[in-house]
Enzyme design. Structure first.
Site, PDB file in Angstrom:
ATOM      1  N   ARG A   1       0.874  -1.177   0.000  1.00  0.00           N
ATOM      2  CA  ARG A   1       0.000   0.000   0.000  1.00  0.00           C
ATOM      3  C   ARG A   1       0.910   1.227   0.000  1.00  0.00           C
ATOM      4  O   ARG A   1       1.713   1.411   0.914  1.00  0.00           O
ATOM      5  CB  ARG A   1      -0.923  -0.003   1.208  1.00  0.00           C
TER       6      ARG A   1
ATOM      7  N   ASN B   1      -7.073   8.075   2.692  1.00  0.00           N
ATOM      8  CA  ASN B   1      -6.699   7.505   3.984  1.00  0.00           C
ATOM      9  C   ASN B   1      -7.530   8.100   5.119  1.00  0.00           C
ATOM     10  O   ASN B   1      -7.698   9.320   5.198  1.00  0.00           O
ATOM     11  CB  ASN B   1      -5.218   7.776   4.254  1.00  0.00           C
ATOM     12  N   GLU B   2      -8.081   7.235   5.975  1.00  0.00           N
ATOM     13  CA  GLU B   2      -8.772   7.637   7.206  1.00  0.00           C
ATOM     14  C   GLU B   2      -9.563   8.941   7.003  1.00  0.00           C
ATOM     15  O   GLU B   2      -9.263   9.966   7.629  1.00  0.00           O
ATOM     16  CB  GLU B   2      -7.757   7.772   8.340  1.00  0.00           C
TER      17      GLU B   2
ATOM     18  N   HIS C   1      -8.598   0.048   9.961  1.00  0.00           N
ATOM     19  CA  HIS C   1      -7.270   0.233  10.535  1.00  0.00           C
ATOM     20  C   HIS C   1      -7.332  -0.136  12.009  1.00  0.00           C
ATOM     21  O   HIS C   1      -8.148   0.408  12.762  1.00  0.00           O
ATOM     22  CB  HIS C   1      -6.805   1.675  10.355  1.00  0.00           C
TER      23      HIS C   1
ATOM     24  N   TYR D   1      -5.695  -0.250  15.503  1.00  0.00           N
ATOM     25  CA  TYR D   1      -4.708   0.197  16.475  1.00  0.00           C
ATOM     26  C   TYR D   1      -5.302  -0.010  17.873  1.00  0.00           C
ATOM     27  O   TYR D   1      -5.800  -1.081  18.174  1.00  0.00           O
ATOM     28  CB  TYR D   1      -4.294   1.642  16.193  1.00  0.00           C
TER      29      TYR D   1
ATOM     30  N   GLU E   1      -4.382  -1.171   7.754  1.00  0.00           N
ATOM     31  CA  GLU E   1      -3.263  -0.754   8.594  1.00  0.00           C
ATOM     32  C   GLU E   1      -3.411  -1.422   9.956  1.00  0.00           C
ATOM     33  O   GLU E   1      -4.525  -1.618  10.439  1.00  0.00           O
ATOM     34  CB  GLU E   1      -3.243   0.771   8.830  1.00  0.00           C
TER      35      GLU E   1
ATOM     36  N   TRP F   1       1.438  -1.437   9.061  1.00  0.00           N
ATOM     37  CA  TRP F   1       2.054  -0.100   9.025  1.00  0.00           C
ATOM     38  C   TRP F   1       3.324  -0.140   9.869  1.00  0.00           C
ATOM     39  O   TRP F   1       3.267  -0.498  11.039  1.00  0.00           O
ATOM     40  CB  TRP F   1       1.095   0.949   9.597  1.00  0.00           C
TER      41      TRP F   1
END
Length: 544
Positions: free
Chosen positions: A85, A162-163, A229, A231, A258, A287
């Site tokens: 990516r 992105n996001e 994503h 996290y 991610e 990531w």
């Protein structure tokens, strides 16, 4: 993931109990409506054109911040990845990756037998992050570099932005995502499209999860993949499994676009992410390869882009259980017979002939290719952007629809049967003739205010003739990639750097010796030069 220097937002943790209270997504088992030329989605799975199931196993690479590290793609492939990516910029927050650079990234991915997921990073945290731009703006960027992506549907997935929302007004994600997908489809994009979740990509409010079915249905090609994503919000195996299983049960395609082994907002459960994605046959992209800053240097997989210096995170994702080396399978487009990844040579610089007030004929020396050149794309080059104006199988083409007494720059690309695109040819500058056609009009253009990255302008269109104008179309070309973002007094459309404005009902009639005024806002670079030529209904206007 935000830029290496941006402040990091701590997101609220989501409990497993709250997850259990929410309803599952409705099923969507219908196959894609279109006949995609490359990747496609069927029954919640991402398939290659051959029909092979494709599961992403790869990492993110921060190309836009480290353009001199393009060799990282070869190193990522050598570690076993099948996908990368790539971070790009629309030019709104970081240096713009132009058409030539995007084409080079795609070529490098193909040479290294990687599938390319390309993303625009300038949307990160829109509504909360200063300077972040809309998904619509990101879609405009993709349209501006489309010539680098056309024919690459077997190799490239377009991750719109992105996001694209922080935690402010994140419920607008659904409508904005649908609109951006439609904009790309209307512009001719046949690629699989990937969309990131809001809430800084982590979807803790479940906006994407609970609206994914309607977003998928809004894509006329039914060829959209969702990206979460993971996290700090995903710090337990229960949360990881619940989120991903809901998409699988609903036959909606999902990847972990991610994730990391640690983060400032909490400690994500990377073991669960790797195990659950392997169990469900879902893709993941960690990531990131290298170059992180702003306190998250621990997310580097290698130290200082050195592939021989794996960090603990790099060792985990590449060589650990359910990691890339053990689970990645190369895309069939490469592994079946090897695939043709060699681009044609560049064609010769075009020569111009038969220049009129509205057209020009271009001809060029043929390109060469081991498997044969299948066609050529003629592009108009303006302010760092390229727009395909015509395509042909021969070595000449006539470009029509040009404005009188206007300067244009053209170049040519060659393509082969595998969709490989050559380097750009040399350019040719052409100025169309006036054709003896001078409209009875004059245009006054001025900047009424400006700020970093944007400005407001005014155009006064004067009727210098003896009879009224009833309905009109005004065109001009910005000399330095300025972009109209809003306009009043008419309806604006854009083709590259060229702007076309059609009259509004209240400005359509311009009496003899009368005038109408248009206002607009636009983006700009460091310079803001004024356009020097305007046409009214195809004929040149005086500029006052």
């Amino acid at each position: 993931m935000r830029s290496p220097t941006a402040a990091l937002l701590r997101l609220a943790a989501v409990t497993a109990g709250l997850l259990g209270l929410l309803l599952p997504l409705p099923g969507l088992g219908a196959p894609a409506h279109a006949a995609p030329t490359g990747f496609r989605v069927e029954n919640g799975r991402l398939l290659e054109a051959s029909g092979n199931d494709f599961v992403m196993r790869g990492v993110n690479h921060a190309h836009t911040w480290y353009p001199d590290r393009i060799s990282s793609l070869a190193h990522i492939k050598a570690k076993g990845a099948n996908t990368v990516r790539v971070v790009l910029s629309s030019g709104d927050r970081w240096t713009r990756n132009d058409t030539t650079d995007v084409a080079d990234v795609v070529a490098q991915c193909k040479q290294n037998r990687l599938i390319c997921v390309l993303e625009v990073h300038d949307t990160t945290g829109y509504g909360e992050q200063s300077g972040a731009v809309t998904l619509s703006r990101a879609a405009d960027y993709w349209i501006s570099v489309r010539s680098a992506l056309a024919g690459q549907e077997d190799y490239v997935i377009v991750n719109i932005g992105n996001e694209p929302y922080g935690n402010t007004n994140h419920t607008a994600w659904t409508a904005d995502t649908k609109a951006a997908i439609r904009k790309l489809r209307d512009a001719g994009f046949d690629h699989t499209i990937m969309v990131d979740a809001p809430n800084w990509g982590q979807d803790w409010a479940f906006t994407m999860r609970d609206n994914a079915a309607s977003v998928f249905a809004a894509d006329p090609d039914r060829n959209t993949v969702f990206s979460i994503h993971m996290y700090g919000v995903f710090d337990t195996a229960a949360e990881v499994g619940d989120y991903l299983n809901r998409f699988v049960a609903a036959e909606l395609p999902i990847v972990v676009g991610e994730f990391g082994h640690d983060h400032s907002d909490g400690n994500p459960d990377e073991d669960a992410i790797l195990a659950v994605t392997q169990q469900l046959g879902l893709g993941y992209l960690g990531w990131s390869w290298s170059g992180n800053g702003g306190g998250v240097e621990y997310l580097d997989m290698v130290t200082n882009f050195d592939p021989d210096r794996l960090t603990s995170w790099g060792q985990r994702i590449f060589d650990g259980p359910n990691g890339i080396a053990a689970t990645a399978r190369e895309a069939a487009v490469y592994s079946s017979g090897g695939g043709d990844t060699t681009a044609p040579t560049a064609p010769g610089a075009p020569a111009a002939s038969a220049v009129t007030s509205s057209s020009v004929t271009l001809s060029w020396a043929a390109a060469t290719d081991a498997t044969g050149v299948t066609g050529y794309d003629v592009v108009r080059v303006s302010g760092g952007e390229e727009t395909v104006v015509t395509s042909t199988t021969g070595t000449s083409a006539t470009v029509t629809g040009l404005a009188p007494a206007t300067s244009y720059t053209f170049a040519v690309y060659a393509r082969d049967a595998a969709g490989n695109r050559s380097q750009r040819s040399g350019t040719v500058a052409v100025t169309t003739s006036s054709g003896g056609s001078q409209a009875a009009c004059a245009v006054g253009y001025k900047v009424t205010g400006q700020w970093p990255g944007g400005f407001q302008g005014e155009i006064v269109l004067r009727n210098t003739g003896t009879s009224a104008i009833n309905g009109w179309t005004l065109r001009w070309t910005f000399p330095d990639s300025q972009r109209v973002t809003s306009l009043w007094g008419g309806t604006a459309t854009r083709d590259g750097a060229e702007v076309t404005v059609t009259s509004a009902p209240h400005t359509a009639a311009v009496p003899a010796a009368g005038s109408v005024t248009l206002g607009f806002t636009a983006s700009r670079g460091s310079a803001n030069p004024s356009p020097t030529a305007f046409t009214l209904d195809g004929a040149a206007c005086a500029v006052s």
